[in-house]
Design a protein around this motif. Structure first.
Motif, PDB file in Angstrom:
ATOM      1  N   GLY A 128       0.789  -1.223   0.000  1.00  0.00           N
ATOM      2  CA  GLY A 128       0.000   0.000   0.000  1.00  0.00           C
ATOM      3  C   GLY A 128       0.820   1.271   0.000  1.00  0.00           C
ATOM      4  N   GLY A 129       2.111   1.190  -0.247  1.00  0.00           N
ATOM      5  CA  GLY A 129       2.942   2.385  -0.247  1.00  0.00           C
ATOM      6  C   GLY A 129       4.295   2.101  -0.861  1.00  0.00           C
ATOM      7  N   PRO A 130       5.108   3.137  -1.088  1.00  0.00           N
ATOM      8  CA  PRO A 130       6.395   2.965  -1.773  1.00  0.00           C
ATOM      9  C   PRO A 130       7.376   2.089  -1.007  1.00  0.00           C
ATOM     10  N   TYR A 131       7.314   2.095   0.330  1.00  0.00           N
ATOM     11  CA  TYR A 131       8.219   1.226   1.089  1.00  0.00           C
ATOM     12  C   TYR A 131       7.941  -0.243   0.770  1.00  0.00           C
ATOM     13  N   GLY A 132       6.666  -0.642   0.871  1.00  0.00           N
ATOM     14  CA  GLY A 132       6.322  -2.022   0.568  1.00  0.00           C
ATOM     15  C   GLY A 132       6.633  -2.395  -0.871  1.00  0.00           C
ATOM     16  N   VAL A 133       6.423  -1.458  -1.797  1.00  0.00           N
ATOM     17  CA  VAL A 133       6.729  -1.706  -3.205  1.00  0.00           C
ATOM     18  C   VAL A 133       8.217  -1.960  -3.391  1.00  0.00           C
ATOM     19  N   SER A 134       9.047  -1.131  -2.734  1.00  0.00           N
ATOM     20  CA  SER A 134      10.501  -1.292  -2.884  1.00  0.00           C
ATOM     21  C   SER A 134      10.987  -2.608  -2.299  1.00  0.00           C
ATOM     22  N   LYS A 135      10.387  -3.043  -1.188  1.00  0.00           N
ATOM     23  CA  LYS A 135      10.787  -4.311  -0.583  1.00  0.00           C
ATOM     24  C   LYS A 135      10.277  -5.505  -1.395  1.00  0.00           C
ATOM     25  N   LEU A 136       9.072  -5.376  -1.942  1.00  0.00           N
ATOM     26  CA  LEU A 136       8.546  -6.457  -2.773  1.00  0.00           C
ATOM     27  C   LEU A 136       9.381  -6.624  -4.035  1.00  0.00           C
ATOM     28  N   ALA A 137       9.795  -5.510  -4.636  1.00  0.00           N
ATOM     29  CA  ALA A 137      10.650  -5.599  -5.817  1.00  0.00           C
ATOM     30  C   ALA A 137      11.957  -6.325  -5.487  1.00  0.00           C
ATOM     31  N   ALA A 138      12.489  -6.059  -4.301  1.00  0.00           N
ATOM     32  CA  ALA A 138      13.713  -6.756  -3.879  1.00  0.00           C
ATOM     33  C   ALA A 138      13.468  -8.252  -3.729  1.00  0.00           C
ATOM     34  N   THR A 139      12.334  -8.601  -3.127  1.00  0.00           N
ATOM     35  CA  THR A 139      11.992 -10.015  -2.978  1.00  0.00           C
ATOM     36  C   THR A 139      11.892 -10.697  -4.339  1.00  0.00           C
ATOM     37  N   GLU A 140      11.248 -10.038  -5.296  1.00  0.00           N
ATOM     38  CA  GLU A 140      11.108 -10.629  -6.624  1.00  0.00           C
ATOM     39  C   GLU A 140      12.464 -10.801  -7.298  1.00  0.00           C
ATOM     40  N   LEU A 141      13.368  -9.868  -7.075  1.00  0.00           N
ATOM     41  CA  LEU A 141      14.721 -10.010  -7.622  1.00  0.00           C
ATOM     42  C   LEU A 141      15.421 -11.237  -7.041  1.00  0.00           C
ATOM     43  N   VAL A 142      15.274 -11.421  -5.725  1.00  0.00           N
ATOM     44  CA  VAL A 142      15.907 -12.578  -5.078  1.00  0.00           C
ATOM     45  C   VAL A 142      15.303 -13.876  -5.580  1.00  0.00           C
ATOM     46  N   LEU A 143      13.973 -13.939  -5.624  1.00  0.00           N
ATOM     47  CA  LEU A 143      13.313 -15.179  -6.025  1.00  0.00           C
ATOM     48  C   LEU A 143      13.578 -15.523  -7.484  1.00  0.00           C
ATOM     49  N   GLY A 144      13.797 -14.505  -8.304  1.00  0.00           N
ATOM     50  CA  GLY A 144      14.060 -14.745  -9.715  1.00  0.00           C
ATOM     51  C   GLY A 144      15.526 -14.844 -10.074  1.00  0.00           C
ATOM     52  N   SER A 145      16.392 -14.832  -9.072  1.00  0.00           N
ATOM     53  CA  SER A 145      17.839 -14.786  -9.329  1.00  0.00           C
ATOM     54  C   SER A 145      18.450 -16.140  -9.668  1.00  0.00           C
ATOM     55  N   GLY A 146      17.740 -17.213  -9.325  1.00  0.00           N
ATOM     56  CA  GLY A 146      18.321 -18.537  -9.512  1.00  0.00           C
ATOM     57  C   GLY A 146      19.301 -18.930  -8.425  1.00  0.00           C
ATOM     58  N   LEU A 147      19.443 -18.109  -7.402  1.00  0.00           N
ATOM     59  CA  LEU A 147      20.360 -18.392  -6.307  1.00  0.00           C
ATOM     60  C   LEU A 147      19.717 -19.312  -5.282  1.00  0.00           C
ATOM     61  N   ASP A 148      20.534 -19.916  -4.446  1.00  0.00           N
ATOM     62  CA  ASP A 148      20.045 -20.616  -3.256  1.00  0.00           C
ATOM     63  C   ASP A 148      19.692 -19.526  -2.254  1.00  0.00           C
ATOM     64  N   ALA A 149      18.394 -19.211  -2.155  1.00  0.00           N
ATOM     65  CA  ALA A 149      18.016 -18.014  -1.404  1.00  0.00           C
ATOM     66  C   ALA A 149      16.690 -18.198  -0.689  1.00  0.00           C
TER      67      ALA A 149
END
Length: 327
Positions: A128-149
């Motif tokens: 519901g705000g830019p903080y949550g958006v920025s953290k969600l984008a980070a999560t998506e980067l991690v999950l899509g990285s192919g790393l053991d994460a």
């Protein structure tokens, strides 16, 4: 186990560092922007190539990222919460160290939820705000990285070290001022929200457990119990020995994102007041999560073997002790 901890001097990072240092099997290296870091590096400005060279030199088995910010405009939040994580992921992909990544996310990624419900990891995120958006984008980067994460979505952390500018920190400061001035009435606003408060030391235990586990994806870290902020205020008053009354302001928030805990005896220039001395309407949780959040913590129990141990009263007592010692 060689661990690289990023953001070791932050609110959560300090307790993660303490937890890791207590494990004799862990060899810890702290990376951050401060002078007290073992290695100084600014994730938001540094290049993935420079971080890759460091990873190849240190060769950690686990990288834990506690860095980030909760304040600022959308550009600052994106730079520190999203771009920084992109740098970590890119460096780990380039590096030959093969390290596991433990990323600290937050419940603001989920956004508002239905009152009475528990939010599980498969819920569709609607920040519901830019903080949550920025953290969600980070999560998506991690999950899509192919790393053991693994991403730990931390709900509302409380306990020692709680920032004075946070909702509970402001509440404790307002209570301290009321007791100091002998004011028998504490005027507070926005106490109807429910949050799942989890102690920072329990969060550190979860990070430690995640670094040793094979869990991947998203794991909620909370208590599984939402507490109304009004009830938390009453517990804080009890542990503080405040005998006055708590008067809740019913005014709607004039500026979303602002929490003002005011007492009648504050001066006109005090935070949380209009220039004339009238208390500002308050909204205590500028996280875009609405009136209710409660974690479903079954995944943490089943995949990390983790359960919270510290109750809210102990967490609030620690917050109060720090506020009471503040001059």
């Amino acid at each position: 186990m060689r661990v690289l901890l990023i953001g070791a001097n932050g609110y959560l990072g300090r307790y993660v560092a303490d937890r890791l240092l207590a494990d004799p099997a862990v060899q810890l290296t702290a990376l951050g922007r401060g002078d007290d870091a073992d290695v100084r590096f600014d994730l938001a400005a540094g290049s993935p190539g420079a971080l890759t060279r460091f990873l190849d030199a240190v060769h950690p088995g686990v990288v834990i990222n506690c860095a980030g910010t909760t304040r600022g405009g959308a550009r600052d939040l994106t730079r520190h919460n999203t771009v920084a994580v992109a740098t970590v992921c890119e460096a780990l992909r380039r590096s030959g160290c093969g390290a596991r990544l433990v990323q600290l996310g937050c419940a603001a990624e989920y956004g508002p939820s239905q009152p009475g419900s528990s939010t599980a990891e498969d819920a569709v995120p609607r920040p519901g705000g830019p903080y949550g958006v920025s953290k969600l984008a980070a999560t998506e980067l991690v999950l899509g990285s192919g790393l053991d994460a693994v991403v730990l979505r931390v709900f509302s952390p409380v306990g020692p070290g709680t920032p004075a500018g946070s909702p509970l920190g402001r509440l404790a400061e307002a209570m301290r001022r009321a007791m100091q001035s002998g004011d028998g009435e504490l005027k507070l606003g926005g106490l109807g929200v429910h949050r799942d408060f989890v102690d920072v030391r329990d969060v550190a235990r979860a990070v430690h457990a995640a670094s040793l586990s094979a869990a991947q994806g998203v794991v909620n870290i909370g208590t599984g119990r939402a507490v109304r902020l009004r009830d938390a205020a009453a517990v804080l008053a009890r542990v503080a020995g405040y005998g006055g009354s708590l008067h809740e302001l019913d005014s709607p928030p004039a500026r979303p994102g602002l929490m003002a805990a005011s007492i009648g005896a504050q001066r006109s220039e005090s935070p949380g007041e209009h220039p004339g001395g009238a208390p500002l309407p308050a909204y205590p949780y500028p996280d875009g999560c609405g009136a209710w959040q409660q974690a479903d913590v079954r995944t943490a129990r089943d995949r990390l073997g983790w359960r919270p141990r510290i109750n809210l009263e102990e967490s609030l007592a620690d917050i109060w002790m720090e506020a009471a010692c503040r001059i």
